[in-house]
Write a protein that holds these residues in place. Structure first.
Motif, mmCIF file in Angstrom:
data_model
loop_
_atom_site.group_PDB
_atom_site.id
_atom_site.type_symbol
_atom_site.label_atom_id
_atom_site.label_comp_id
_atom_site.label_asym_id
_atom_site.label_seq_id
_atom_site.Cartn_x
_atom_site.Cartn_y
_atom_site.Cartn_z
ATOM 1 N N ILE A 28 0.809 -1.230 0.000
ATOM 2 C CA ILE A 28 0.000 0.000 0.000
ATOM 3 C C ILE A 28 0.835 1.269 0.000
ATOM 4 C CG2 ILE A 28 -1.790 1.267 1.250
ATOM 5 C CD1 ILE A 28 -2.677 -1.404 2.451
ATOM 6 N N PHE A 29 1.894 1.295 0.785
ATOM 7 C CA PHE A 29 2.645 2.535 0.989
ATOM 8 C C PHE A 29 3.239 3.131 -0.287
ATOM 9 C CE2 PHE A 29 6.434 4.944 2.389
ATOM 10 C CZ PHE A 29 5.792 5.920 3.126
ATOM 11 N N PRO A 30 3.772 2.339 -1.233
ATOM 12 C CA PRO A 30 4.354 2.949 -2.434
ATOM 13 C C PRO A 30 3.384 3.858 -3.188
ATOM 14 C CG PRO A 30 5.045 0.666 -2.280
ATOM 15 C CD PRO A 30 4.005 0.880 -1.208
ATOM 16 N N LEU A 31 2.128 3.437 -3.308
ATOM 17 C CA LEU A 31 1.137 4.259 -4.004
ATOM 18 C C LEU A 31 0.826 5.525 -3.204
ATOM 19 C CD1 LEU A 31 -0.834 4.664 -6.325
ATOM 20 C CD2 LEU A 31 -2.524 3.321 -5.037
ATOM 21 N N ILE A 32 0.664 5.384 -1.881
ATOM 22 C CA ILE A 32 0.401 6.542 -1.026
ATOM 23 C C ILE A 32 1.568 7.523 -1.097
ATOM 24 C CG2 ILE A 32 0.098 7.319 1.359
ATOM 25 C CD1 ILE A 32 -1.376 4.721 1.913
ATOM 26 N N TYR A 33 2.792 6.996 -1.042
ATOM 27 C CA TYR A 33 3.979 7.848 -1.098
ATOM 28 C C TYR A 33 4.020 8.620 -2.414
ATOM 29 C CZ TYR A 33 8.866 9.306 -1.055
ATOM 30 O OH TYR A 33 10.022 10.060 -1.095
ATOM 31 N N LEU A 34 3.690 7.955 -3.507
ATOM 32 C CA LEU A 34 3.701 8.606 -4.819
ATOM 33 C C LEU A 34 2.698 9.748 -4.879
ATOM 34 C CD1 LEU A 34 4.692 8.677 -7.760
ATOM 35 C CD2 LEU A 34 2.893 7.027 -8.306
ATOM 36 N N ILE A 35 1.468 9.474 -4.454
ATOM 37 C CA ILE A 35 0.411 10.486 -4.538
ATOM 38 C C ILE A 35 0.681 11.640 -3.580
ATOM 39 C CG2 ILE A 35 -2.039 10.932 -4.168
ATOM 40 C CD1 ILE A 35 -2.544 8.008 -5.005
ATOM 41 N N VAL A 36 0.920 11.313 -2.315
ATOM 42 C CA VAL A 36 1.159 12.347 -1.307
ATOM 43 C C VAL A 36 2.435 13.116 -1.627
ATOM 44 C CG1 VAL A 36 1.675 12.766 1.130
ATOM 45 C CG2 VAL A 36 -0.110 11.138 0.505
ATOM 46 N N GLY A 37 3.467 12.408 -2.065
ATOM 47 C CA GLY A 37 4.737 13.052 -2.381
ATOM 48 C C GLY A 37 4.614 14.068 -3.499
ATOM 49 N N VAL A 38 3.870 13.721 -4.532
ATOM 50 C CA VAL A 38 3.668 14.645 -5.652
ATOM 51 C C VAL A 38 2.959 15.916 -5.187
ATOM 52 C CG1 VAL A 38 2.398 14.996 -7.808
ATOM 53 C CG2 VAL A 38 3.715 12.906 -7.475
ATOM 54 N N SER A 98 -6.284 13.942 8.697
ATOM 55 C CA SER A 98 -6.565 12.581 8.239
ATOM 56 C C SER A 98 -5.588 11.558 8.817
ATOM 57 C CB SER A 98 -6.498 12.524 6.711
ATOM 58 O OG SER A 98 -5.191 12.838 6.264
ATOM 59 N N ASN A 99 -4.560 12.045 9.503
ATOM 60 C CA ASN A 99 -3.505 11.198 10.066
ATOM 61 C C ASN A 99 -2.615 10.549 9.005
ATOM 62 O OD1 ASN A 99 -5.901 10.766 12.331
ATOM 63 N ND2 ASN A 99 -3.871 11.041 13.200
ATOM 64 N N LEU A 100 -2.765 10.951 7.754
ATOM 65 C CA LEU A 100 -1.921 10.404 6.698
ATOM 66 C C LEU A 100 -0.460 10.785 6.893
ATOM 67 C CD1 LEU A 100 -4.119 11.017 3.518
ATOM 68 C CD2 LEU A 100 -3.501 8.811 4.507
ATOM 69 N N ASP A 101 -0.218 11.892 7.585
ATOM 70 C CA ASP A 101 1.170 12.333 7.787
ATOM 71 C C ASP A 101 1.982 11.319 8.591
ATOM 72 O OD1 ASP A 101 -0.400 13.034 10.103
ATOM 73 O OD2 ASP A 101 1.255 14.307 10.776
ATOM 74 N N GLU A 102 1.320 10.466 9.350
ATOM 75 C CA GLU A 102 2.026 9.534 10.223
ATOM 76 C C GLU A 102 2.310 8.170 9.587
ATOM 77 O OE1 GLU A 102 -0.052 9.383 13.932
ATOM 78 O OE2 GLU A 102 0.462 11.453 14.441
ATOM 79 N N LEU A 103 1.822 7.942 8.365
ATOM 80 C CA LEU A 103 1.993 6.631 7.739
ATOM 81 C C LEU A 103 3.455 6.231 7.514
ATOM 82 C CD1 LEU A 103 -0.968 6.486 5.185
ATOM 83 C CD2 LEU A 103 -0.795 5.478 7.471
#
Length: 198
Positions: A28-38, A98-103
């Motif tokens: 899961i994390f690679p996709l989240i990192y890509l989207i959030v990182g962009v 959303s707490n996404l910053d802590e993933l």
């Protein structure tokens, strides 16, 4: 007596942390990192990941990873965020609510710096000020991505009246699988409701 003082309990908890964090980081994390990182890069100059020294098990410091929610600033390592903090970016506000910053802390879990469930990872100064008599107990377990205070107290329970400290120490003294399951379920509800950090 603390439940996590038993070797078998620590082993099972660590095994659970490794399996869960490993699956999350691979699937899961690679996709989240890509989207959030962009989005972070498009909205604010600076790194995608923010690293801050926190104090963990037995007082050992480690680099705690989070998605960057603030503009790059000189106070980032020493000054905690507040509700109306001008340093936060607009997207950073969303990440924190959303707490996404802590993933990215799943990386800390896999490395062994943190556990999925435990007291919130704190900077050394916070421990010295708020746990002057209980720092040894607080640091007898690994800090967690989520925990009793994060799930059931969060922004409603603060240090000032001593309730946050009581919640963190209560978990250490009474931790068990049933409690961990309750905390996980409550954390999911908190995240879905948007009742995240300031």
């Amino acid at each position: 007596y603390e439940p996590l003082s038993k070797v078998e309990n620590r082993f099972l908890k660590r095994l659970f942390d490794i399996v869960l964090s490993g699956i999350f980081l691979v699937a899961i994390f690679p996709l989240i990192y890509l989207i959030v990182g962009v989005v972070i890069k498009m909205t604010s100059p600076g790194p995608i990941i923010f690293k801050q020294m926190r104090t963990g098990l037995n007082g050992v410091d480690f680099k705690c990873y989070k998605f960057r929610s603030m503009r790059v600033n000189e106070e980032a390592d020493n000054k905690q965020a507040t509700v109306d903090d001008a340093r936060k970016t607009r997207f950073g506000n969303f990440l924190r609510r959303s707490n996404l910053d802590e993933l990215p802390q799943f990386i800390n879990i896999l490395k062994g710096d943190m556990a999925l469930i435990g007291p919130r990872p704190l900077v050394k100064k916070e421990i010295e000020v708020n746990y002057p008599k209980d720092s040894e107990l607080l640091l007898s377990v690994k800090p967690g991505l989520t925990g009793y205070w994060q799930a059931f107290g969060r922004n409603r329970v603060m240090y000032e009246n001593g309730q946050r400290q009581k919640m963190e120490l209560y978990y250490i003294e009474h931790s068990c699988w049933n409690m961990d399951i309750r905390i996980l379920w409550q954390t999911i509800k908190v995240v879905l409701s948007g009742d995240g950090a300031c």
